[in-house]
Design an enzyme around this catalytic site. Sequence first.
Site, PDB file in Angstrom:
ATOM      1  N   ASP A  30       0.869  -1.180   0.000  1.00  0.00           N
ATOM      2  CA  ASP A  30       0.000   0.000   0.000  1.00  0.00           C
ATOM      3  C   ASP A  30       0.898   1.219   0.000  1.00  0.00           C
ATOM      4  OD1 ASP A  30      -3.258   0.239   0.991  1.00  0.00           O
ATOM      5  OD2 ASP A  30      -2.043   2.060   0.824  1.00  0.00           O
ATOM      6  N   LYS A  35      -0.600   3.246   6.938  1.00  0.00           N
ATOM      7  CA  LYS A  35      -1.298   1.947   6.935  1.00  0.00           C
ATOM      8  C   LYS A  35      -0.288   0.813   7.093  1.00  0.00           C
ATOM      9  CE  LYS A  35      -5.556   2.148   4.235  1.00  0.00           C
ATOM     10  NZ  LYS A  35      -6.186   1.658   3.011  1.00  0.00           N
ATOM     11  N   GLU A 155     -18.403  -7.090   2.931  1.00  0.00           N
ATOM     12  CA  GLU A 155     -17.766  -6.450   4.078  1.00  0.00           C
ATOM     13  C   GLU A 155     -18.412  -6.974   5.358  1.00  0.00           C
ATOM     14  OE1 GLU A 155     -16.950  -2.160   2.133  1.00  0.00           O
ATOM     15  OE2 GLU A 155     -17.215  -2.205   4.295  1.00  0.00           O
ATOM     16  N   LYS A 206     -19.180  -9.410 -12.408  1.00  0.00           N
ATOM     17  CA  LYS A 206     -19.160  -8.628 -11.176  1.00  0.00           C
ATOM     18  C   LYS A 206     -20.245  -7.540 -11.179  1.00  0.00           C
ATOM     19  CE  LYS A 206     -17.928  -6.760  -7.418  1.00  0.00           C
ATOM     20  NZ  LYS A 206     -17.282  -7.103  -6.209  1.00  0.00           N
ATOM     21  N   GLY A 259     -26.717   0.433   0.552  1.00  0.00           N
ATOM     22  CA  GLY A 259     -25.622   1.406   0.572  1.00  0.00           C
ATOM     23  C   GLY A 259     -24.289   0.689   0.476  1.00  0.00           C
ATOM     24  N   CYS A 262     -20.072  -0.473  -2.668  1.00  0.00           N
ATOM     25  CA  CYS A 262     -20.143  -1.300  -3.886  1.00  0.00           C
ATOM     26  C   CYS A 262     -21.431  -1.113  -4.680  1.00  0.00           C
ATOM     27  CB  CYS A 262     -19.969  -2.768  -3.515  1.00  0.00           C
ATOM     28  SG  CYS A 262     -18.442  -3.051  -2.608  1.00  0.00           S
TER      29      CYS A 262
HETATM   30  C1  UGA Z   1     -21.555  -6.471  -1.846  1.00  0.00           C
HETATM   31  C2  UGA Z   1     -21.800  -7.879  -2.391  1.00  0.00           C
HETATM   32  O1  UGA Z   1     -22.764  -8.541  -1.577  1.00  0.00           O
HETATM   33  C3  UGA Z   1     -20.495  -8.680  -2.408  1.00  0.00           C
HETATM   34  O2  UGA Z   1     -20.729  -9.952  -3.010  1.00  0.00           O
HETATM   35  C4  UGA Z   1     -19.454  -7.920  -3.232  1.00  0.00           C
HETATM   36  O3  UGA Z   1     -18.197  -8.578  -3.214  1.00  0.00           O
HETATM   37  C5  UGA Z   1     -19.275  -6.531  -2.647  1.00  0.00           C
HETATM   38  O4  UGA Z   1     -20.538  -5.837  -2.645  1.00  0.00           O
HETATM   39  C6  UGA Z   1     -18.289  -5.797  -3.516  1.00  0.00           C
HETATM   40  O5  UGA Z   1     -18.624  -5.489  -4.661  1.00  0.00           O
HETATM   41  O6  UGA Z   1     -17.133  -5.625  -3.102  1.00  0.00           O
HETATM   42  P1  UGA Z   1     -21.222  -5.386   0.569  1.00  0.00           P
HETATM   43  O7  UGA Z   1     -21.257  -4.065  -0.118  1.00  0.00           O
HETATM   44  O8  UGA Z   1     -20.166  -5.666   1.557  1.00  0.00           O
HETATM   45  O9  UGA Z   1     -21.138  -6.587  -0.504  1.00  0.00           O
HETATM   46  O10 UGA Z   1     -22.597  -5.532   1.346  1.00  0.00           O
HETATM   47  P2  UGA Z   1     -23.944  -6.373   1.218  1.00  0.00           P
HETATM   48  O11 UGA Z   1     -24.012  -7.317   2.338  1.00  0.00           O
HETATM   49  O12 UGA Z   1     -24.135  -6.919  -0.124  1.00  0.00           O
HETATM   50  O13 UGA Z   1     -25.012  -5.196   1.464  1.00  0.00           O
HETATM   51  C7  UGA Z   1     -25.079  -4.065   0.624  1.00  0.00           C
HETATM   52  C8  UGA Z   1     -26.214  -3.162   1.057  1.00  0.00           C
HETATM   53  O14 UGA Z   1     -27.474  -3.775   0.834  1.00  0.00           O
HETATM   54  C9  UGA Z   1     -26.206  -2.804   2.545  1.00  0.00           C
HETATM   55  O15 UGA Z   1     -26.562  -1.456   2.724  1.00  0.00           O
HETATM   56  C10 UGA Z   1     -27.244  -3.724   3.147  1.00  0.00           C
HETATM   57  O16 UGA Z   1     -27.822  -3.251   4.341  1.00  0.00           O
HETATM   58  C11 UGA Z   1     -28.253  -3.769   2.013  1.00  0.00           C
HETATM   59  N1  UGA Z   1     -29.099  -4.982   2.053  1.00  0.00           N
HETATM   60  C12 UGA Z   1     -28.563  -6.211   1.833  1.00  0.00           C
HETATM   61  C13 UGA Z   1     -30.472  -4.847   2.266  1.00  0.00           C
HETATM   62  O17 UGA Z   1     -30.984  -3.713   2.456  1.00  0.00           O
HETATM   63  N2  UGA Z   1     -31.244  -5.972   2.264  1.00  0.00           N
HETATM   64  C14 UGA Z   1     -30.741  -7.201   2.064  1.00  0.00           C
HETATM   65  O18 UGA Z   1     -31.516  -8.188   2.064  1.00  0.00           O
HETATM   66  C15 UGA Z   1     -29.367  -7.331   1.849  1.00  0.00           C
END
Ligand code: UGA
Length: 447
Positions: A30, A35, A155, A206, A259, A262
């Site tokens: 990095d 970091k 995450e 992706k 949110g 990603c």
């Molecule tokens: C997401 C994808 O799930 C991962 O597979 C991917 O690797 C990642 O983006 C990325 O592109 O790096 P992440 O952003 O960590 O992962 O979070 P999620 O668990 O997917 O949730 C995303 C958002 O959707 C959050 O705000 C969460 O609260 C919301 N969410 C998720 C809902 O409102 N309802 C649900 O049923 C699931």
Amino acid sequence: MNVAIIGTGYVGLPTGVGLAEIGHQVTCIDREVSKIDALQAGKVTLYEAGLDELLHKNFEQGRITFTTSIKQGVEQADIVLIAVGTPPHPVTHEADLQYVYGACVEIAHHLQGYTIIATKSTVPVGTGDVIEKLINKTNPQADFDVVSLPEFLREGYAVHDFFHPARIVIGTNSSRAQSCIKKLYSYFDGKAPLYFVSRRSGETIKYASNSFLAIKIHYINEVADFCEKIGADVLEVAGGMGLDPRIGQSFLNPGPGYGGSCFPKDTMAMLYMAQQNSVDLSLVDAAVKGNQHRMQNIALRLKNFVERLNQSESKIAVLGLAFKDGTDDCRESPAITILSHLLPMLNGLNTKVSAYDAKAIDNARTILGAKINYADSIEECLQNADGLVVLTEWPEFKHLDLAVVKNLMRGTFILDCRNVFDIKSAQQLGFDYHGIGRSIPHTDKSV
Ligand code: UGA
């Protein structure tokens, strides 16, 4: 194998630690000196369940090292993973690739022997082709393949997801690169499918996956709105829908909108690519607009509540600032967006906003600064509050005793945007409770 990973953020660090744990020799790189200093001193620079322990173990056993020098990591490497940020352009929302390309030029100078350069960062379709040209131009003697290796870690669950992937997508048509990547992931033989596709398909998988999940969330959020009006319970509805394996149970939790770093970014970037190629991605477009609208609406509901109070001063308690549970990340957090809409609406209403989050206060403070109060405990946050809004689904909120909540608060209004509380208990205790898609049981007047 020797693996170098450029970028020690939410993707790079858990991936590096995971690869070390399955037996590879990993160098995490990095350019941020602070970091790397912290990591070398054994301090994990982000919150991710289980990462701390695994990092220390692998560091002590000498399988993972940290450096600011691309040269040091790349010269030895069989595989270089690029996991740097691709922030959205503020106007077009196109992914900004300056960090990816900057890293590639530097990598090119230090390649020794056949090396794979793989993109873990989410990059626009065709980026692999550009990287290939860039490296060829910078170092015409280099022997390399560029591979798309999209990341699907969530995450907060990144360590778990690393060891339990649903699939490993590998975008390359080079058989030499394919056998190298098979070796990298040999730990997963019989545990997860390796799915080989072309580089452009890998890059597309992706975006198409994240956009699909965003659409799914947007859909259940709209179904929740429908349930509220029609007298149904979205949790029952989602449960019933999810029993159909074609639909599935996951990602059917309604909430304040999706949110994080990603979904908002990737949906917008996919729309940008579609527009550039004259393709209409109307579902993605609807999800993006609907999601933004949803957060504005929640802010409006809170403002209307404060106005209805008609008090000379009031207090709103906010539980949760992170974009979801299990993380300290506040990037594109619905909680932060809702508060950013709400705070200007509260001008002149003499309303204090007090927020609590066990992990995300520091990150929230860098965005919201002194515009709200940050409580040290749930009790302090709830004390004398007229209304409560739940914006992140932390388990400790789910386990709150509502009778205690009632005693702490001055008012009875709850807007539970994550459906963490039991609707019946809340109503029995006399709360003016509003869940998402939850309605008071409907009585059919014709019966
Ligand atoms: C997401 C994808 O799930 C991962 O597979 C991917 O690797 C990642 O983006 C990325 O592109 O790096 P992440 O952003 O960590 O992962 O979070 P999620 O668990 O997917 O949730 C995303 C958002 O959707 C959050 O705000 C969460 O609260 C919301 N969410 C998720 C809902 O409102 N309802 C649900 O049923 C699931």
